[in-house]
Design a protein around this motif. Sequence first.
Motif, PDB file in Angstrom:
ATOM      1  N   THR A 147      -7.393  27.491 -16.623  1.00  0.00           N
ATOM      2  CA  THR A 147      -6.065  27.743 -16.389  1.00  0.00           C
ATOM      3  C   THR A 147      -6.671  29.158 -16.814  1.00  0.00           C
ATOM      4  N   LEU A 148      -5.643  30.135 -16.186  1.00  0.00           N
ATOM      5  CA  LEU A 148      -5.682  31.570 -16.779  1.00  0.00           C
ATOM      6  C   LEU A 148      -4.894  31.614 -17.534  1.00  0.00           C
ATOM      7  N   LEU A 149      -4.777  32.833 -18.930  1.00  0.00           N
ATOM      8  CA  LEU A 149      -3.988  32.786 -20.042  1.00  0.00           C
ATOM      9  C   LEU A 149      -2.968  34.073 -19.681  1.00  0.00           C
ATOM     10  N   ASN A 150      -1.598  33.621 -19.973  1.00  0.00           N
ATOM     11  CA  ASN A 150      -0.738  34.709 -19.889  1.00  0.00           C
ATOM     12  C   ASN A 150      -0.388  34.422 -17.915  1.00  0.00           C
ATOM     13  N   SER A 151      -1.093  33.141 -16.979  1.00  0.00           N
ATOM     14  CA  SER A 151      -0.717  33.402 -16.466  1.00  0.00           C
ATOM     15  C   SER A 151       1.058  33.216 -15.747  1.00  0.00           C
ATOM     16  N   LYS A 152       1.425  34.083 -14.020  1.00  0.00           N
ATOM     17  CA  LYS A 152       3.065  34.092 -14.633  1.00  0.00           C
ATOM     18  C   LYS A 152       3.304  33.478 -12.660  1.00  0.00           C
ATOM     19  N   ASN A 153       2.779  32.509 -12.141  1.00  0.00           N
ATOM     20  CA  ASN A 153       2.682  31.743 -11.767  1.00  0.00           C
ATOM     21  C   ASN A 153       1.966  29.709 -12.368  1.00  0.00           C
ATOM     22  N   PRO A 154       2.846  29.275 -13.630  1.00  0.00           N
ATOM     23  CA  PRO A 154       1.783  28.083 -13.505  1.00  0.00           C
ATOM     24  C   PRO A 154       1.512  27.134 -12.493  1.00  0.00           C
ATOM     25  N   ASN A 155       1.857  27.244 -11.641  1.00  0.00           N
ATOM     26  CA  ASN A 155       1.834  26.114 -10.259  1.00  0.00           C
ATOM     27  C   ASN A 155       0.712  26.596  -9.640  1.00  0.00           C
ATOM     28  N   ARG A 156       0.068  27.405  -9.543  1.00  0.00           N
ATOM     29  CA  ARG A 156      -0.949  28.060  -9.052  1.00  0.00           C
ATOM     30  C   ARG A 156      -2.432  27.350  -9.735  1.00  0.00           C
ATOM     31  N   SER A 157      -3.771  27.474  -9.358  1.00  0.00           N
ATOM     32  CA  SER A 157      -4.728  27.076  -9.263  1.00  0.00           C
ATOM     33  C   SER A 157      -5.509  28.893 -10.037  1.00  0.00           C
ATOM     34  N   LEU A 158      -6.523  27.838 -10.493  1.00  0.00           N
ATOM     35  CA  LEU A 158      -7.197  29.378 -11.486  1.00  0.00           C
ATOM     36  C   LEU A 158      -7.292  30.103  -9.807  1.00  0.00           C
ATOM     37  N   LYS A 159      -8.590  29.366  -9.248  1.00  0.00           N
ATOM     38  CA  LYS A 159      -8.995  30.061  -8.289  1.00  0.00           C
ATOM     39  C   LYS A 159      -8.361  31.131  -7.647  1.00  0.00           C
ATOM     40  N   GLU A 160      -6.892  30.986  -7.734  1.00  0.00           N
ATOM     41  CA  GLU A 160      -6.196  31.221  -6.443  1.00  0.00           C
ATOM     42  C   GLU A 160      -5.437  32.846  -7.481  1.00  0.00           C
ATOM     43  N   ASP A 161      -5.578  32.399  -8.895  1.00  0.00           N
ATOM     44  CA  ASP A 161      -4.487  33.531  -9.524  1.00  0.00           C
ATOM     45  C   ASP A 161      -6.378  34.696 -10.080  1.00  0.00           C
ATOM     46  N   LEU A 162      -7.538  34.323  -9.739  1.00  0.00           N
ATOM     47  CA  LEU A 162      -8.066  35.196 -10.115  1.00  0.00           C
ATOM     48  C   LEU A 162      -8.246  36.318  -8.602  1.00  0.00           C
ATOM     49  N   GLN A 163      -8.273  35.419  -7.371  1.00  0.00           N
ATOM     50  CA  GLN A 163      -8.470  36.607  -6.121  1.00  0.00           C
ATOM     51  C   GLN A 163      -7.351  36.808  -5.647  1.00  0.00           C
ATOM     52  N   GLU A 164      -5.927  36.801  -6.425  1.00  0.00           N
ATOM     53  CA  GLU A 164      -5.236  37.967  -6.477  1.00  0.00           C
ATOM     54  C   GLU A 164      -5.696  39.277  -7.483  1.00  0.00           C
ATOM     55  N   LEU A 165      -6.186  38.760  -8.652  1.00  0.00           N
ATOM     56  CA  LEU A 165      -6.517  39.580  -9.581  1.00  0.00           C
ATOM     57  C   LEU A 165      -7.566  40.818  -8.701  1.00  0.00           C
TER      58      LEU A 165
ATOM     59  N   ASP B 277     -14.230  52.342 -16.153  1.00  0.00           N
ATOM     60  CA  ASP B 277     -13.635  51.037 -16.852  1.00  0.00           C
ATOM     61  C   ASP B 277     -13.115  49.524 -16.296  1.00  0.00           C
ATOM     62  N   SER B 278     -13.496  48.590 -16.963  1.00  0.00           N
ATOM     63  CA  SER B 278     -13.348  47.519 -16.049  1.00  0.00           C
ATOM     64  C   SER B 278     -12.248  47.243 -16.531  1.00  0.00           C
ATOM     65  N   THR B 279     -11.628  46.032 -15.752  1.00  0.00           N
ATOM     66  CA  THR B 279     -10.316  45.520 -16.426  1.00  0.00           C
ATOM     67  C   THR B 279     -10.707  44.006 -17.031  1.00  0.00           C
ATOM     68  N   VAL B 280      -9.892  43.346 -18.066  1.00  0.00           N
ATOM     69  CA  VAL B 280     -10.665  42.272 -18.626  1.00  0.00           C
ATOM     70  C   VAL B 280      -9.454  40.910 -18.033  1.00  0.00           C
ATOM     71  N   ILE B 281     -10.105  40.056 -17.566  1.00  0.00           N
ATOM     72  CA  ILE B 281      -9.630  38.482 -17.075  1.00  0.00           C
ATOM     73  C   ILE B 281      -9.835  37.648 -18.007  1.00  0.00           C
ATOM     74  N   ASN B 282      -8.381  37.027 -18.897  1.00  0.00           N
ATOM     75  CA  ASN B 282      -9.003  35.779 -19.536  1.00  0.00           C
ATOM     76  C   ASN B 282      -8.641  34.529 -19.747  1.00  0.00           C
ATOM     77  N   ILE B 283      -9.555  33.223 -20.014  1.00  0.00           N
ATOM     78  CA  ILE B 283      -9.582  32.043 -19.043  1.00  0.00           C
ATOM     79  C   ILE B 283      -9.909  31.238 -20.366  1.00  0.00           C
ATOM     80  N   ASP B 284      -8.629  30.168 -20.247  1.00  0.00           N
ATOM     81  CA  ASP B 284      -8.918  28.835 -20.772  1.00  0.00           C
ATOM     82  C   ASP B 284      -9.966  28.163 -20.188  1.00  0.00           C
TER      83      ASP B 284
END
Length: 403
Positions: free
Chosen positions: A51-69, A39-46
């Motif tokens: 930007t990443l939907l429902n990002s916990k930290n709006p100051n981070r870039s999209l790449k940084e959010d994806l790297q963490e996930l 089973d895979s994880t779903v990541i939603n991008i606007d």
Amino acid sequence: METFKIKSVVSKITFSIFFSIFVSSITSFKSLGKTNEADSTVINIDKRNQTLLNSKNPNRSLKEDLQELFQKNGMNLDDDTWKGIRRVVNSELSKDTVLVITQNNKSINVAINAKADETVTSSNASSGQSSRRVYNGNSNNGSNVKIGLGGVHVKDGSDEVHVSWNGVLVKDGNDEVKVMLKDSAKVNKREQGFSSRSGFNIYFGFNSFANTGSISGIYNSKDFELSPFGSRYFGFGWTRSGMISKGTKAALKISYGLEVSWNNFMFENDNYLVKGGNNIEFANYLDSKGNVIPLSRNKLTVANINIPIMPYVAFRKNSVVTYIAAGGYVGYRIDSYTKTKEEDGGYKRWNHSSFYLNNLRYGLAFELGLKNFPDLFVNYDLNKLYQDGRGPGISGVSFGIRL
């Protein structure tokens, strides 16, 4: 299945669907994986705001959010994957796309949404298979596209086309036709992820002399002084690599090939090199009246054909240091000449000669591969530049970048 049935199936797949397959799968097809994932994880991008939907930290870039996930799911967001995601994000803003990215039996569904309020459902946990459909906001058209590392699957009603590394499968109800292209078992044996020295290489750098302490007696050390930026090195060649052993983070390889190089030694002084009766000599450049003519260019060029043999440790392509190589080379002189250019009149003169140079060349080589930067190289000749008793016991050193 009849030929006309295949054509009728393919004709139902519109150009727009194939275009979305092409855009969405540029990066996915760069690496291979298994088609059956957990089973895979779903990541939603606007897509519009990138930007990443429902990002916990709006100051981070999209790449940084994806790297963490990716890291949380035991995966790595490498450069190729990130570039592929960026291509889709920057493509048609009106289309939604799903990329299924798989590494080591783990997968992530990257849903790239044209509208921020739309999301894509995750995989079917009961079946253990990942859902790989493009959510396009129009679910009543009966068409969907599944994109993953195992291939591309297009469905239009009861008609299906699946394209993978193994070949093409066309289905029309219960009828199907397979066209096999290659053996997947052989494909999976490819060396993936490690850097390589294989291919066409170009070398740019500078030359210098080593063992200059041997210049004595009949030779004037000032005659051998070199222009640091004028003494340039250029070479090109083809290299192949073979695997010796491979681990999870590094691999031991060996490379070999054929290269052609030019060592240019640009002398600082106006005395130019000539071949004397028993050894090399330096002479003044004189006009018809015996006056010394200053030179704007005064160099010796030695061309060699070389065979390098370089064992090296290759690291993953996303590492800062991509490889470390240390080996040697052996070469043969194929030409040598001097070139002089008058400072005032610009008159040029070439003189091809052996200049008592050693025909055989051999030495040690070192290379360092760096991420997002040209590779570095150093060559050190172990043999002397000139024949014994015909010139000083100096040898050549070259260093620079490899492209």
